[in-house]
Design a protein around this motif. Structure first.
Motif, short mmCIF file in Angstrom:
data_model
loop_
_atom_site.label_atom_id
_atom_site.label_comp_id
_atom_site.label_asym_id
_atom_site.label_seq_id
_atom_site.Cartn_x
_atom_site.Cartn_y
_atom_site.Cartn_z
N GLN A 83 0.82 -1.21 0.00
CA GLN A 83 0.00 0.00 0.00
C GLN A 83 0.85 1.26 0.00
O GLN A 83 0.46 2.28 -0.57
CB GLN A 83 -0.95 -0.01 1.20
N THR A 84 2.03 1.20 0.63
CA THR A 84 2.94 2.35 0.60
C THR A 84 3.42 2.61 -0.82
O THR A 84 3.50 3.76 -1.27
CB THR A 84 4.13 2.11 1.54
N ARG A 86 1.75 1.69 -3.49
CA ARG A 86 0.56 2.15 -4.22
C ARG A 86 0.34 3.64 -4.00
O ARG A 86 0.02 4.38 -4.95
CB ARG A 86 -0.66 1.37 -3.71
N LEU A 87 0.54 4.10 -2.78
CA LEU A 87 0.38 5.52 -2.47
C LEU A 87 1.45 6.36 -3.19
O LEU A 87 1.13 7.42 -3.75
CB LEU A 87 0.48 5.74 -0.96
N GLU A 105 -6.90 6.24 -5.96
CA GLU A 105 -5.83 5.35 -5.50
C GLU A 105 -5.12 5.94 -4.29
O GLU A 105 -4.80 5.23 -3.33
CB GLU A 105 -4.83 5.12 -6.63
N ALA A 109 -5.27 4.02 -0.68
CA ALA A 109 -4.00 3.58 -0.11
C ALA A 109 -3.71 4.28 1.22
O ALA A 109 -3.26 3.64 2.18
CB ALA A 109 -2.87 3.83 -1.10
N LYS A 112 -5.90 2.74 3.94
CA LYS A 112 -5.46 1.39 4.31
C LYS A 112 -4.16 1.45 5.12
O LYS A 112 -3.98 0.66 6.06
CB LYS A 112 -5.27 0.54 3.05
#
Length: 309
Positions: A83-84, A86-87, A105, A109, A112
């Motif tokens: 997720q990091t 993705r961010l 997105e 992210a 989450k």
């Protein structure tokens, strides 16, 4: 309906206060299944209760809890890394062009990541907090029952699946974590008067509609005394022999106490008196009038409420 409660999750308290024995073998089997990867949910206070266990099985459960938490931490750290990234990808994309997809997105992210960081902090700390004893439908909690002439505490799932019923009933009837008093001789006739238990709780929570939308209210007895919540339970066995036995229970609810109704909720758990414990756990077969008398003679401590944190 009592959708959540802060319970006595540490089995030692049942031993000290109520002289109950512990079905340690049932606890052991539950944690074996958790360590093997089954998605079984237990309150953290119940997990931590086995630290420094005196018996061999208690020590083995404590070791399994450490393994389970370590695996959960590892899974969360891997997902946090995903997720990091993705961010970061969404943020870089927004530097060149702002799009709805990239904004979404970034939002997802970010949310989450915060959730997972909170879950990691919760798993990694070793102190016991009140929220660690809170259960929701589908979670396991200690329940006191009568077995072989004595009080016994076993871990059971907070959503009852009656013996003989198909497993799909868990989805068809998701509200079976509560048993309405006016249906005890209907839907619950196989349990009422036969398999009865008690869950000890310090507060319960209800969803209530307010002018500003849905709110969760926390109800606490003004006396500060623990509640002896009347329950029904069942031991479900798979007729095909493919699934493990399921111990599960439901809390009995009745017409609301006045203060609960005034707060906006239409049901209240039944808080029985201590002098009725054994008569409730070990009912006289066929004497339903005696059981209704126990339910009628329930405690009325006045339930103060506030919006839950």
């Amino acid at each position: 309906m009592c959708y959540s409660a802060q319970v006595w999750a540490d089995y030692h308290r049942y031993v000290r206060v109520y002289g109950a024995e512990i079905a340690i073998d049932v606890f052991y089997d539950l944690y074996v299944r958790r360590r093997q990867g089954e998605k079984l949910k237990t309150p953290k206070s119940m997990d931590l209760a086995f630290r420094g266990g005196q018996s061999q099985l208690e020590s083995q459960i404590s070791a399994m809890v450490r393994d389970i938490h370590a695996a959960e931490i590892s899974d969360l750290e891997r997902e946090l890394f995903k997720q990091t990234k993705r961010l970061a990808d969404a943020t870089r994309s927004l530097l060149t062009k702002q799009t709805k997809k990239a904004l979404e997105e970034q939002r997802i992210a970010g949310n989450k990541i915060e959730q997972m960081k909170g879950r990691l902090r919760n798993l990694q700390r070793v102190d016991d907090q009140p929220s660690d004893s809170r259960i929701y439908p589908g979670m396991y909690a200690p329940v006191m029952v009568w077995e072989d002439g004595k009080r016994v505490v076993k871990p059971m799932r907070y959503q009852c699946r009656a013996q003989g019923k198909p497993a799909i009933n868990d989805r068809k009837f998701p509200g079976t974590y509560n048993a309405r008093r006016d249906n005890l001789e209907g839907f619950w006739k196989s349990q009422f008067g036969r398999t009865q238990g008690l869950m000890v709780a310090e507060r319960f929570y209800e969803n209530v509609e307010t002018p500003d939308g849905n709110a969760v209210l926390e109800f606490v007895p003004r006396t500060g005394e623990p509640m002896l919540i009347a329950c029904l339970w069942s031991r479900w066995t798979d007729p095909k022999g493919e699934e493990p036995d399921l111990w599960s229970f439901a809390a009995i609810t009745d017409e609301p106490e006045e203060e609960v109704a005034a707060a906006g909720h239409d049901r209240t758990i039944i808080n029985i008196k201590p002098e009725h414990i054994d008569a409730w756990l070990n009912p006289e077969q066929g004497n339903l009038d005696a059981l209704y008398a126990i339910l009628d003679d329930k405690q009325h401590p006045y339930y103060e409420h506030r919006i839950a944190a």
